[in-house]
Design an enzyme around this catalytic site. Sequence first.
Site, short mmCIF file in Angstrom:
data_model
loop_
_atom_site.label_atom_id
_atom_site.label_comp_id
_atom_site.label_asym_id
_atom_site.label_seq_id
_atom_site.Cartn_x
_atom_site.Cartn_y
_atom_site.Cartn_z
N ASP A 133 0.83 -1.20 0.00
CA ASP A 133 0.00 0.00 0.00
C ASP A 133 0.86 1.26 0.00
OD1 ASP A 133 -2.39 1.47 0.08
OD2 ASP A 133 -2.36 1.56 2.26
N ASP B 41 -7.12 -2.68 0.40
CA ASP B 41 -6.95 -2.38 1.83
C ASP B 41 -8.07 -3.01 2.65
OD1 ASP B 41 -4.73 -0.84 1.29
OD2 ASP B 41 -5.79 1.08 1.41
#
Length: 199
Positions: A44, A69
């Site tokens: 991420d 996520d």
Amino acid sequence: MSVYFYIPNLIGYARVICALIFCYTGSFNPIVSAITYSVSQLGDLFDGMAARKFNQCSVFGSVLDMVTDRFSNACLLAVLYKLYPTIGFLFLWALALDLCSHWYQMYSTLYCNEKHHKTAVSKYKILEIYYKVPYMLFIMVLLSETAMVTLYLNVFIDWFVIQMLMYVSVPFLCLKHYINFIQLISASDKIIEKESNKI
């Protein structure tokens, strides 16, 4: 080049694969599981960097990032639900809140024609601090992810360092979910305010 093959999106696909491996190994191989989950979360950090460096920002990539996520967090929270049966409901509540607050946030951003939820002005001071104070978002995410990984590892591995990291980071996990709740309220406020202005 097709958006599907943008470098940040390839990182996103790799993150999904890591999360899927975690889903498979989560109940019997803590080392592999912790590594694959951590790699998924570290991705991420790099997908956004890659998007900016290679000028490959895209709506598809933004959605992929957010969904990845949520997906990886949901996988770990579901495993924690199984590993901590007496307080498992708290992890399911956290999972539901995480999904709902981020979905509402993304929808309200689009509905209210805001460029990005991280740059939008909020009447809630905690959201202003969370999104706009330098490194605050990074620190909060790092500590909340540390809390979830150490909660997971603590079931399998009796190491003092894991327990200490867990005790230090769990309050930040709780704070992160409180922020998720405020984010849900803030997004709801924006939707209702815009809808009211149309009447």
